[in-house]
Design a protein around this motif. Structure first.
Motif, PDB file in Angstrom:
ATOM      1  N   THR A 125      -2.513   5.330  -0.947  1.00 56.69           N
ATOM      2  CA  THR A 125      -1.382   5.546  -0.045  1.00 56.69           C
ATOM      3  C   THR A 125      -1.387   6.967   0.513  1.00 56.69           C
ATOM      4  N   LEU A 147       2.710   0.160  -1.358  1.00 56.40           N
ATOM      5  CA  LEU A 147       2.157  -0.826  -0.432  1.00 56.40           C
ATOM      6  C   LEU A 147       2.833  -0.712   0.929  1.00 56.40           C
ATOM      7  N   PHE A 192      -3.641  -6.434  -3.857  1.00 58.22           N
ATOM      8  CA  PHE A 192      -2.315  -6.893  -4.250  1.00 58.22           C
ATOM      9  C   PHE A 192      -2.279  -8.397  -4.479  1.00 58.22           C
TER      10      PHE A 192
END
Length: 316
Positions: free
Chosen positions: A101, A193, A247
């Protein structure tokens, strides 16, 4: 005697384990040696380096977990050893997700162009933003790991109960509560996410808009700048693809507790999980100018015959 599915699973995780360690080890070697020689390192190289390190550790954890799945599945679903693996897996996995991220935010703020005041404010303070994100990642990973204490307390409260006799209903109730708590623990991965997806979509829109402007101005589609932007878009899309697969693997892992063929579901989730730290490292190499040049220099082909612009890559 191992079944065919277990043999295929072993071959896949061993192959991904070797490739992942080679790719991430190469990143560590190149960036580490450059850091050691110059005593300086750029912020993007630093994030990529610690991301590669976390992935090497994660690959070892997943590999050990995979061996337990095939040869000692009873230890994988219960026991102190599995709790220890859970602790390391949770901490390193959360760090890995937050590092991805941070890299997405860094690329977005460095490359994308928007006139919104909030975006400009963040862009001018990109170094501080990323550093604070890295520190927050460490803190949140520690908090997430500590949250496992409640799960372990609940697990050990029913692990000694005999699932037969009068305690059957109580055993099932506690077991279901434990599985539900474990599944809800995956919600910790939702904030990084969302942030990562927003960053990459903003970057994609910015690059796409810039490419359309170049084409409207009559710039040839084979122009070096246009090709660089197209290559950057392909790399970003690959980042998104691997991140989403990562994920999906967590969803498979989580809901494997509620399906009859649990072992098969866990093996599928494990293979998908390993794909991200293994394959994505090579995309990082090809998307970073310094890493790509070092990688091409190692190849047996005559690098001197390469096109001058062939090593230009996506890098902030």
């Amino acid at each position: 005697m191992l079944e065919l599915a277990e043999w295929v699973f072993l071959v896949l995780i061993v192959a991904q384990f070797i490739l992942g360690n080679l790719g991430n080890g190469f990143i560590e070697l190149v960036n580490g040696s450059s850091w050691f020689k110059s005593k300086r390192i750029s912020l993007s190289d630093f994030v990529i380096t610690i991301l590669a390190l976390s992935r090497i550790i994660l690959l070892w954890i997943i590999f050990i977990d995979g061996v337990l799945i095939v040869f000692f599945f009873h230890l994988h679903v219960s026991g102190t050893l599995m709790r220890i693996i859970d602790i390391f897996w949770t901490f390193v996995n959360n760090l890995n997700i937050w590092f991805i991220t941070c890299l997405g935010v860094l690329y977005c703020l460095k490359i994308a162009n928007y006139s919104h005041p909030i975006f400009l404010w963040l862009k001018w303070r990109v170094s501080k933003v990323v550093v604070w994100m890295l520190l927050s990642a460490l803190l949140l990973s520690c908090v997430r790991t500590m949250s496992l204490i409640n799960e372990f307390k609940l697990y050990f409260s029913f692990s000694g109960i005999d699932s037969k006799g009068n305690m059957t209903e109580y055993f099932r109730e506690k077991r279901h509560e434990y599985d539900l708590m474990h599944v809800l623990g995956t919600l910790w991965n939702l904030p990084p996410l969302v942030v990562c997806l927003i960053s990459y979509f903003l970057l994609l829109f910015s690059l796409g808009k810039h490419m359309r402007q170049m084409e409207q101005n009559g710039i040839n589609s084979r122009d070096r700048g246009t090709e660089t932007h197209k290559r950057a878009i392909r790399i970003i899309l690959s980042f998104l693809l691997f991140f989403l697969f990562y994920f999906i693997s967590f969803l498979i892992f989580s809901f494997s507790r509620f399906v009859p063929q649990r072992k098969m579901s866990v093996m599928i989730g494990e293979v998908i999980t390993m794909l991200n730290p293994a394959a994505h490292s090579f995309i990082l190499i090809l998307g970073n100018k310094k890493l790509k040049q070092s990688f091409l220099a190692m190849l047996p082909c005559k690098s001197g015959h390469l096109h001058p612009g062939s090593t230009e890559s996506f890098s902030p």
